[in-house]
Write a protein that holds these residues in place. Structure first.
Motif, PDB file in Angstrom:
ATOM      1  N   LYS A   1       0.868  -1.180   0.000  1.00  0.00           N
ATOM      2  CA  LYS A   1       0.000   0.000   0.000  1.00  0.00           C
ATOM      3  C   LYS A   1       0.905   1.231   0.000  1.00  0.00           C
ATOM      4  O   LYS A   1       2.058   1.171   0.444  1.00  0.00           O
ATOM      5  N   PRO A   2       0.392   2.369  -0.479  1.00  0.00           N
ATOM      6  CA  PRO A   2       1.196   3.600  -0.436  1.00  0.00           C
ATOM      7  C   PRO A   2       1.579   3.977   0.991  1.00  0.00           C
ATOM      8  O   PRO A   2       0.817   3.756   1.944  1.00  0.00           O
ATOM      9  N   ALA A   3       2.758   4.566   1.140  1.00  0.00           N
ATOM     10  CA  ALA A   3       3.282   4.924   2.457  1.00  0.00           C
ATOM     11  C   ALA A   3       2.332   5.844   3.224  1.00  0.00           C
ATOM     12  O   ALA A   3       2.127   5.668   4.429  1.00  0.00           O
ATOM     13  N   ALA A   4       1.724   6.812   2.553  1.00  0.00           N
ATOM     14  CA  ALA A   4       0.822   7.750   3.237  1.00  0.00           C
ATOM     15  C   ALA A   4      -0.381   7.023   3.830  1.00  0.00           C
ATOM     16  O   ALA A   4      -0.833   7.341   4.931  1.00  0.00           O
ATOM     17  N   GLU A   5      -0.906   6.028   3.117  1.00  0.00           N
ATOM     18  CA  GLU A   5      -2.063   5.274   3.612  1.00  0.00           C
ATOM     19  C   GLU A   5      -1.699   4.451   4.852  1.00  0.00           C
ATOM     20  O   GLU A   5      -2.461   4.381   5.816  1.00  0.00           O
ATOM     21  N   VAL A   6      -0.518   3.852   4.830  1.00  0.00           N
ATOM     22  CA  VAL A   6      -0.065   3.054   5.976  1.00  0.00           C
ATOM     23  C   VAL A   6       0.219   3.967   7.164  1.00  0.00           C
ATOM     24  O   VAL A   6      -0.144   3.656   8.300  1.00  0.00           O
ATOM     25  N   HIS A   7       0.837   5.113   6.918  1.00  0.00           N
ATOM     26  CA  HIS A   7       1.110   6.074   7.984  1.00  0.00           C
ATOM     27  C   HIS A   7      -0.185   6.529   8.641  1.00  0.00           C
ATOM     28  O   HIS A   7      -0.289   6.608   9.877  1.00  0.00           O
ATOM     29  N   THR A   8      -1.201   6.814   7.832  1.00  0.00           N
ATOM     30  CA  THR A   8      -2.507   7.217   8.350  1.00  0.00           C
ATOM     31  C   THR A   8      -3.096   6.116   9.237  1.00  0.00           C
ATOM     32  O   THR A   8      -3.659   6.394  10.304  1.00  0.00           O
ATOM     33  N   ALA A   9      -2.952   4.868   8.810  1.00  0.00           N
ATOM     34  CA  ALA A   9      -3.461   3.743   9.607  1.00  0.00           C
ATOM     35  C   ALA A   9      -2.733   3.644  10.945  1.00  0.00           C
ATOM     36  O   ALA A   9      -3.354   3.394  11.985  1.00  0.00           O
ATOM     37  N   LEU A  10      -1.422   3.850  10.939  1.00  0.00           N
ATOM     38  CA  LEU A  10      -0.656   3.787  12.188  1.00  0.00           C
ATOM     39  C   LEU A  10      -1.068   4.892  13.161  1.00  0.00           C
ATOM     40  O   LEU A  10      -0.959   4.732  14.375  1.00  0.00           O
ATOM     41  N   LEU A  11      -1.555   6.000  12.631  1.00  0.00           N
ATOM     42  CA  LEU A  11      -1.998   7.102  13.486  1.00  0.00           C
ATOM     43  C   LEU A  11      -3.429   6.934  13.971  1.00  0.00           C
ATOM     44  O   LEU A  11      -3.890   7.719  14.804  1.00  0.00           O
TER      45      LEU A  11
END
Length: 156
Positions: A14-24
């Motif tokens: 998945k795109p990095a921004a989408e994964v980062h959003t999930a981690l937050l």
């Protein structure tokens, strides 16, 4: 006390921004990723709390048999700081810092790394037990993150 570090990583398609959003997302996504070692999970604004089992997995009967009444745990309450593609959780109770880093690997893939830094016991066995237990816990948590984005398909 000795400075200790544990690192684990996984690849997510998945795109990095989408994964980062999930981690937050400490309200929905993060609780779904937690392993059985995490209990009493709570969100308090920019802080998150949980109790973490920090000992290697052993059958519960061993603890009863040898007189240990409960398995060692840490009560954690971490202040969360979000970076561009990182999340830093600083424990307010002990010198424990958990850093989540998401690194793009093309447009639709990324590498997720979690690194824990803390002051551990001086005894060699105790240090090794803590490091192994935390590595196993966070490797499983990263597997859960991977499965969150790429659920296993049922076998036919």
């Amino acid at each position: 006390m000795t400075p200790l570090r544990v690192t684990a990583l996984t690849m997510v398609n998945k795109p990095a921004a989408e994964v980062h959003t999930a981690l937050l997302d400490y309200e929905q996504v993060r609780p779904a990723l937690l392993t059985e070692e995490f209990t009493d999970y709570q969100v308090h604004g920019t802080e998150v709390g949980w109790t973490l089992l920090v000992d290697e997995r052993r059958p519960k009967f061993l603890y009863r048999m040898f007189g240990a009444h409960k398995r060692p745990t840490w009560a954690c309450r971490a202040h969360v700081e979000a970076g561009e593609l990182s999340v830093v959780e600083r424990d307010t109770e002990r010198p424990l810092v958990t850093t989540w880093t998401v690194t793009p690997n093309g447009e639709t893939r990324c590498v997720v790394q979690v690194q824990l830094d803390w002051e551990g016991p001086d005894g060699t066995r105790a240090r090794l037990r803590e490091k192994l237990a935390l590595r196993k816990t966070y490797e499983t948590l990263l597997s859960n993150l991977h499965e969150h984005f790429e659920p296993k398909r049922p076998r036919k």
